[in-house]
Each structure stands twice: as C-alpha cells, then as structure tokens.
Write an enzyme that holds these catalytic residues in place. Sequence first.
Site, PDB file in Angstrom:
ATOM      1  N   GLY A 241      -1.141   0.701 -12.291  1.00  0.00           N
ATOM      2  CA  GLY A 241      -0.800  -0.647 -11.849  1.00  0.00           C
ATOM      3  C   GLY A 241      -1.286  -0.901 -10.435  1.00  0.00           C
ATOM      4  N   GLY A 243      -1.092  -2.579  -6.279  1.00  0.00           N
ATOM      5  CA  GLY A 243      -0.220  -2.735  -5.123  1.00  0.00           C
ATOM      6  C   GLY A 243       0.322  -1.443  -4.541  1.00  0.00           C
ATOM      7  N   CYS A 268      -1.721   7.426 -12.351  1.00  0.00           N
ATOM      8  CA  CYS A 268      -2.082   6.549 -11.228  1.00  0.00           C
ATOM      9  C   CYS A 268      -0.840   6.009 -10.507  1.00  0.00           C
ATOM     10  CB  CYS A 268      -2.997   5.432 -11.721  1.00  0.00           C
ATOM     11  SG  CYS A 268      -3.940   4.665 -10.376  1.00  0.00           S
ATOM     12  N   LEU A 269      -0.521   4.720 -10.614  1.00  0.00           N
ATOM     13  CA  LEU A 269       0.677   4.201  -9.966  1.00  0.00           C
ATOM     14  C   LEU A 269       1.914   4.915 -10.502  1.00  0.00           C
ATOM     15  CD1 LEU A 269       1.592   1.963  -7.911  1.00  0.00           C
ATOM     16  CD2 LEU A 269       2.193   0.607  -9.914  1.00  0.00           C
ATOM     17  N   GLN A 272       2.292   8.063  -8.550  1.00  0.00           N
ATOM     18  CA  GLN A 272       2.818   7.821  -7.206  1.00  0.00           C
ATOM     19  C   GLN A 272       4.316   7.529  -7.239  1.00  0.00           C
ATOM     20  OE1 GLN A 272       0.300   4.574  -6.084  1.00  0.00           O
ATOM     21  NE2 GLN A 272      -1.542   5.836  -5.985  1.00  0.00           N
ATOM     22  N   ASN A 310      -9.099   4.900  -9.752  1.00  0.00           N
ATOM     23  CA  ASN A 310      -8.944   3.559  -9.198  1.00  0.00           C
ATOM     24  C   ASN A 310      -7.603   3.490  -8.483  1.00  0.00           C
ATOM     25  OD1 ASN A 310      -8.689   0.852  -8.595  1.00  0.00           O
ATOM     26  ND2 ASN A 310      -8.170   0.258 -10.674  1.00  0.00           N
ATOM     27  N   GLY A 312      -5.712   3.041  -4.243  1.00  0.00           N
ATOM     28  CA  GLY A 312      -5.837   2.903  -2.796  1.00  0.00           C
ATOM     29  C   GLY A 312      -4.721   3.594  -2.036  1.00  0.00           C
ATOM     30  N   HIS A 353      -7.550   8.870 -14.027  1.00  0.00           N
ATOM     31  CA  HIS A 353      -7.407   8.186 -15.314  1.00  0.00           C
ATOM     32  C   HIS A 353      -8.014   8.996 -16.458  1.00  0.00           C
ATOM     33  CE1 HIS A 353      -5.864   4.153 -14.113  1.00  0.00           C
ATOM     34  NE2 HIS A 353      -6.299   4.570 -12.940  1.00  0.00           N
ATOM     35  N   GLU A 355      -7.758   8.470 -19.520  1.00  0.00           N
ATOM     36  CA  GLU A 355      -8.197   7.576 -20.603  1.00  0.00           C
ATOM     37  C   GLU A 355      -9.585   7.011 -20.353  1.00  0.00           C
ATOM     38  OE1 GLU A 355      -7.151   4.697 -17.540  1.00  0.00           O
ATOM     39  OE2 GLU A 355      -6.301   6.589 -18.160  1.00  0.00           O
TER      40      GLU A 355
END
Length: 389
Positions: A241, A243, A268-269, A272, A310, A312, A353, A355
């Site tokens: 996701g 932000g 990913c998100l 985190q 992907n 940040g 990722h 996938e």
Amino acid sequence: MTSKKPALLVLADGTTFRGTAFGAIGERTGEVVFNTSMSGYQEIATDPSYTGQIVCLTYPLIGNYGVNLEDPESARPWIEGLIVRELSPVVSNYRSSGDLDAYLRAAGIVGIEGIDTRRLVRRLRVDGCVNGILSSGDVDPASLLRKAKAAPDMNGLDLVKVVSTATSSAWGEGFPKDLPSGASVPAGAKRYPVVAMDFGMKRNILRGLVANGFDPWVVPATTSAAAILERKPAGVFLSNGPGDPAAVTYAIQTIKALLGKVPVFGICLGHQMMALAAGAKTYKLKFGHRGGNQPVLDHDTGKVEITSQNHGFAVDVKSLERTGFRATHTNLNDDTNEGIASEALGAFAVQYHPEAAPGPHDAVHLFGRFRRLVETGKLTPAEPVAASK
C-alpha cells in the site's frame, strides 16, 4: 498519437523541466519518484502503492507494447502522473488492446515526455525525492512552483484510507493459464481460507495466494482483529500500500492484536506495519527502491534473489531488538532491511514483491512458505521452486 501541447514538471526546489504532454490535459501534484524497470508500465500505473506519486520511468522508450486487459493490478491507474523520455509512436504486441497515451487520457492521468530523465533521476538520487507538479494546463513556472511547495509531505500521510476497499469480498481468480507464475499446488490439494487485509493490494498478490491453495477473503484496512478472527481464518495476509506506514495507526493496532493468534504473512507496507505492531520503527528512505532488479540476500539460505520493489520507507533493523522478530533479508545495494520473521509468533514479512508484476519470479516461493506455515504451524526456511516453462 502524442499531443503536441507543452507540459512542465516543476520540483518544489524550483528545478524545471519542459516537455510535451500526453495522456490527460491538466495538472497533478505529488512526490516525484523513479522506477528502473524496463517494462511493466501498465502494472506500475495501476499499483495503488503509487498513490500520491508522480513516477519517472528510467528506461528511455515507453509504450511500445501498448496496454491490455489482463495486466492492470487494480481497477484503475493510481499514479498522479507519468514522466518518460520518449513515448513510442508505434504499438505492437499480440496482447495489446490499446495505447498508453489513450489509456492514461481516459483515466485522467497527466503525462510528460521529451525531458532529460537522466538529469531528473540524478537529481532525485543525489538530493532525495521531492514534491513536484506536472502540468499541461497551467505552464507558468512561478505559479506551478507555488503549488508544488504547497503539496503535502509523504511523511505522516495516511493514503491507505484512500485506496483500501470499502467492502469485504471473496477473490477466486488465479494466474491466467498463458502466463504461468511458477507458484502452484497439486490439483485437489486442500484449500485454506485466509483473510487478506487490503492496504492497496495488487491483484497478482491475490492470484499468488489462490495459486498456492488459499481462498482469500479481502477486507478493508479498518477491519478489527475481532472481526477477522471471527471468520476463523487459517491465516492472515497483510498487503502492500501507499504512504507512511506509521500513520496507519488503526491497522497497526489490528495487526498487534492478531500476532500470535493466527499465522501472518506481510508484503511491503504490510511488512512495515508488522514491524511497527511488534514495537519496531520505520523511517523514510532518501529516494526509495522502485524497480525489478533489486538484489536481496536471504540470511537463512545464503542465496540472493533478484526482486521487484516499490517502497519509500524501511524498517529500522536496530529497532527490531527485543521485539521478538529477527531480520531475515537484506538489500545488497544499501544494506536496508528486506524481511523479518518471528518463529514464536508464526509471522513473517518481506519488504519486496514476490508476486512480481512487473519483475522477476525469484521470490514467488514465499507464498508456498506461507502455506507451509498454515499447514504445520512452523516457520520453515524458504524453498525456491523451479521456474515454470
């Protein structure tokens, strides 16, 4: 064909790039980032993780194979804008059903071509990501600079609430037969119900779960732990996701309540926020990792996988101490954390990722690792699978 209307990209530090417009005519602000993938522009554009960002593609020629109906990672493009060196005037591929210019125009996404993307990427790598504005409407640099400076900072920004599904639903679609993934279970194998928390989930993640014998029930990011456990899932998946992960406090509290009660896998998100739920910290990277060629070391096997990434933000490895989690993967480009796991809690996550879409399939076996965790209750080492032919 590409429009001849002029377009400007203005960064919040005053750096200005002049080019030609394509896609929709208008203006959009966002964090300017770059992606090094050579292909996969349609998957990138439709990845909800890019919400709030204007994406520069470093490969110099984009759009040559067009767009199709199979590759979108969500129902629509989520990027704020697209920056390319050259938009191909020719579209040629047996799967193509249209061109990138018309695709973005229909979605209201602004694009610019003809700028020096190498200069832009060098600026972002040296000084870090920065907010900017992409416009083919207002082309006054001074006016655009004021708007770029007023754009919200990505730090502290909860964008999950923008992209998450509003309702719960089942997902049953696996990988298309003509696009094998390398991830599957034998026909007739037992299937397991899992709850997938949608923080901006890519479709290929859900396909990966289905291909490995899971029946995902997708729920909004605001779903409580009690509501999830009420379904008696065999496991819980935490999606990617956009932000700042630390801003999604409601989901972090849910994950905290789930850990130790049910097997959990995050990407990913989701990775985190699992770390945050355990008591660790995250921080913003200088320019992030976005592309399909990031080398990651698996500490358990000693093997290196080339991965699609992907993000940040990253997990602070030192903050993992006394959380019950250990670091399992490391990015070989900059030594940042790429994975965590807790055998005691039956939970693991990766920053990258598996996938793909776009990117390599080196790490697709992690869906199988989740299945083994659900089946045995034990977190076994990764077991790479042979690539599909």
